[in-house]
Write a protein that holds these residues in place. Structure first.
Motif, PDB file in Angstrom:
ATOM      1  N   ILE A   1       1.158  -4.467   3.418  1.00 34.35           N
ATOM      2  CA  ILE A   1       0.100  -4.657   2.425  1.00 34.35           C
ATOM      3  C   ILE A   1      -0.513  -3.298   2.094  1.00 34.35           C
ATOM      4  N   PRO A   2      -1.088  -3.140   0.908  1.00 35.66           N
ATOM      5  CA  PRO A   2      -1.567  -1.817   0.487  1.00 35.66           C
ATOM      6  C   PRO A   2      -2.860  -1.356   1.182  1.00 35.66           C
ATOM      7  N   THR A   3      -2.747  -1.058   2.457  1.00 37.28           N
ATOM      8  CA  THR A   3      -3.863  -0.473   3.199  1.00 37.28           C
ATOM      9  C   THR A   3      -3.942   1.002   2.840  1.00 37.28           C
ATOM     10  N   ILE A   4      -4.967   1.672   3.333  1.00 37.36           N
ATOM     11  CA  ILE A   4      -5.116   3.105   3.066  1.00 37.36           C
ATOM     12  C   ILE A   4      -3.877   3.856   3.562  1.00 37.36           C
TER      13      ILE A   4
ATOM     14  N   ASP B   1      -8.044  11.803   3.235  1.00 32.83           N
ATOM     15  CA  ASP B   1      -9.225  11.797   4.105  1.00 32.83           C
ATOM     16  C   ASP B   1      -9.820  10.410   4.309  1.00 32.83           C
ATOM     17  N   PHE B   2      -9.254   9.410   3.675  1.00 32.12           N
ATOM     18  CA  PHE B   2      -9.823   8.068   3.753  1.00 32.12           C
ATOM     19  C   PHE B   2      -9.500   7.415   5.094  1.00 32.12           C
ATOM     20  N   LYS B   3     -10.462   6.691   5.611  1.00 30.55           N
ATOM     21  CA  LYS B   3     -10.292   5.853   6.808  1.00 30.55           C
ATOM     22  C   LYS B   3     -10.542   4.404   6.375  1.00 30.55           C
ATOM     23  N   CYS B   4     -10.685   3.533   7.326  1.00 29.94           N
ATOM     24  CA  CYS B   4     -10.968   2.121   7.049  1.00 29.94           C
ATOM     25  C   CYS B   4     -12.146   2.025   6.079  1.00 29.94           C
ATOM     26  N   VAL B   5     -12.029   1.183   5.063  1.00 26.50           N
ATOM     27  CA  VAL B   5     -13.071   1.095   4.035  1.00 26.50           C
ATOM     28  C   VAL B   5     -14.381   0.535   4.570  1.00 26.50           C
TER      29      VAL B   5
ATOM     30  N   LYS C   1     -11.582   4.539  11.756  1.00 22.78           N
ATOM     31  CA  LYS C   1     -10.189   4.433  12.196  1.00 22.78           C
ATOM     32  C   LYS C   1      -9.250   4.379  11.011  1.00 22.78           C
ATOM     33  N   LYS C   2      -7.978   4.684  11.302  1.00 23.11           N
ATOM     34  CA  LYS C   2      -6.955   4.552  10.267  1.00 23.11           C
ATOM     35  C   LYS C   2      -6.899   3.098   9.833  1.00 23.11           C
ATOM     36  N   GLU C   3      -6.805   2.903   8.521  1.00 22.17           N
ATOM     37  CA  GLU C   3      -6.714   1.539   8.018  1.00 22.17           C
ATOM     38  C   GLU C   3      -5.243   1.172   7.878  1.00 22.17           C
ATOM     39  N   ASP C   4      -4.706   0.587   8.934  1.00 23.98           N
ATOM     40  CA  ASP C   4      -3.335   0.098   8.872  1.00 23.98           C
ATOM     41  C   ASP C   4      -3.366  -1.424   8.949  1.00 23.98           C
ATOM     42  N   PHE C   5      -2.212  -2.029   9.007  1.00 23.21           N
ATOM     43  CA  PHE C   5      -2.124  -3.490   8.978  1.00 23.21           C
ATOM     44  C   PHE C   5      -2.970  -4.135  10.066  1.00 23.21           C
ATOM     45  N   ASN C   6      -2.831  -3.681  11.294  1.00 19.80           N
ATOM     46  CA  ASN C   6      -3.546  -4.323  12.390  1.00 19.80           C
ATOM     47  C   ASN C   6      -5.021  -3.957  12.436  1.00 19.80           C
ATOM     48  N   HIS C   7      -5.340  -2.685  12.227  1.00 18.87           N
ATOM     49  CA  HIS C   7      -6.754  -2.311  12.385  1.00 18.87           C
ATOM     50  C   HIS C   7      -7.661  -2.991  11.372  1.00 18.87           C
ATOM     51  N   HIS C   8      -7.621  -2.497  10.151  1.00 17.11           N
ATOM     52  CA  HIS C   8      -8.667  -2.978   9.245  1.00 17.11           C
ATOM     53  C   HIS C   8      -8.577  -4.461   8.993  1.00 17.11           C
ATOM     54  N   VAL C   9      -7.461  -4.832   8.531  1.00 18.97           N
ATOM     55  CA  VAL C   9      -7.403  -6.147   7.942  1.00 18.97           C
ATOM     56  C   VAL C   9      -7.728  -7.224   8.964  1.00 18.97           C
ATOM     57  N   TRP C  10      -7.327  -7.036  10.187  1.00 15.13           N
ATOM     58  CA  TRP C  10      -7.503  -8.139  11.126  1.00 15.13           C
ATOM     59  C   TRP C  10      -8.368  -7.815  12.333  1.00 15.13           C
ATOM     60  N   SER C  11      -8.501  -6.548  12.695  1.00 15.17           N
ATOM     61  CA  SER C  11      -9.242  -6.285  13.926  1.00 15.17           C
ATOM     62  C   SER C  11     -10.371  -5.269  13.818  1.00 15.17           C
TER      63      SER C  11
END
Length: 180
Positions: free
Chosen positions: A10-13, A26-30, A35-45
């Motif tokens: 999915i189109p995460t950062i 320079d973007f991190k979780c919105v 933290k890096k906004e990847d599939f597991n971090h932002h969207v779900w945890s």
């Protein structure tokens, strides 16, 4: 989007950096911005979404029970307790076991399928599949509405603050850098 979830694309950062690194480097979780906004971090945890995920998991359990009850099955308190205690509905995300993220990806773990057959009867394979499909559709709708769409709205606000346009995103990185 369902296929993107399944393959964690999915189109995460972090995904956006692949095509527009100079814009998003320079973007991190919105939401947490740490933290890096990847599939597991932002969207779900992401800590911002923990309460929302807990609510979605709770509603999903209720939906699962209601789907079973639609087949005129009386669900006992013991069976509800069993459903509540399934690993899939625990909020701890572990890559070694199936968990709620797998439902989000569109995967029905065998523990849910087997429990459904146990409750409905082993000769009710088609009904068990139907319940599984309906449960996946419900999880997709819930996570899209309560997690993904608010995230996209927040990213749009951030992009507006930085003056990032659709045209900027379409340009190769080198062209974008020269203009900025």
């Amino acid at each position: 989007m369902k296929i993107q979830r399944l393959i964690e694309e999915i189109p995460t950062i972090e995904q956006l950096k692949k095509s527009s690194f100079d814009i998003y480097h320079d973007f991190k979780c919105v939401f947490c911005k740490k933290k890096k906004e990847d599939f597991n971090h932002h969207v779900w945890s992401c800590r911002y979404n923990r309460k929302r995920m807990k609510q979605i998991i709770s509603r999903t359990i209720k939906k699962f029970v209601s789907l079973l009850e639609e087949f005129n099955i009386m669900i006992t308190n013991e069976q509800i307790l069993t459903i509540n205690n399934l690993d899939i509905f625990k909020q701890k995300f572990n890559t070694n076991n199936f968990n709620f993220i797998d439902l989000i990806k569109g995967i029905i773990p065998v523990q849910i399928y087997n429990l459904t057959l146990e409750i409905l009867g082993t000769n009710q394979v088609n009904k068990a599949k139907e319940i599984g499909i309906n449960l996946l559709q419900y999880v997709f709708k819930e996570t899209k509405e309560h997690i993904w769409q608010p995230r996209c709205e927040e990213l749009k606000k951030i992009e507006k603050i930085y003056g990032i346009t659709k045209e900027d995103k379409k340009k190769p990185d080198s062209v974008f850098l020269k203009e900025k």
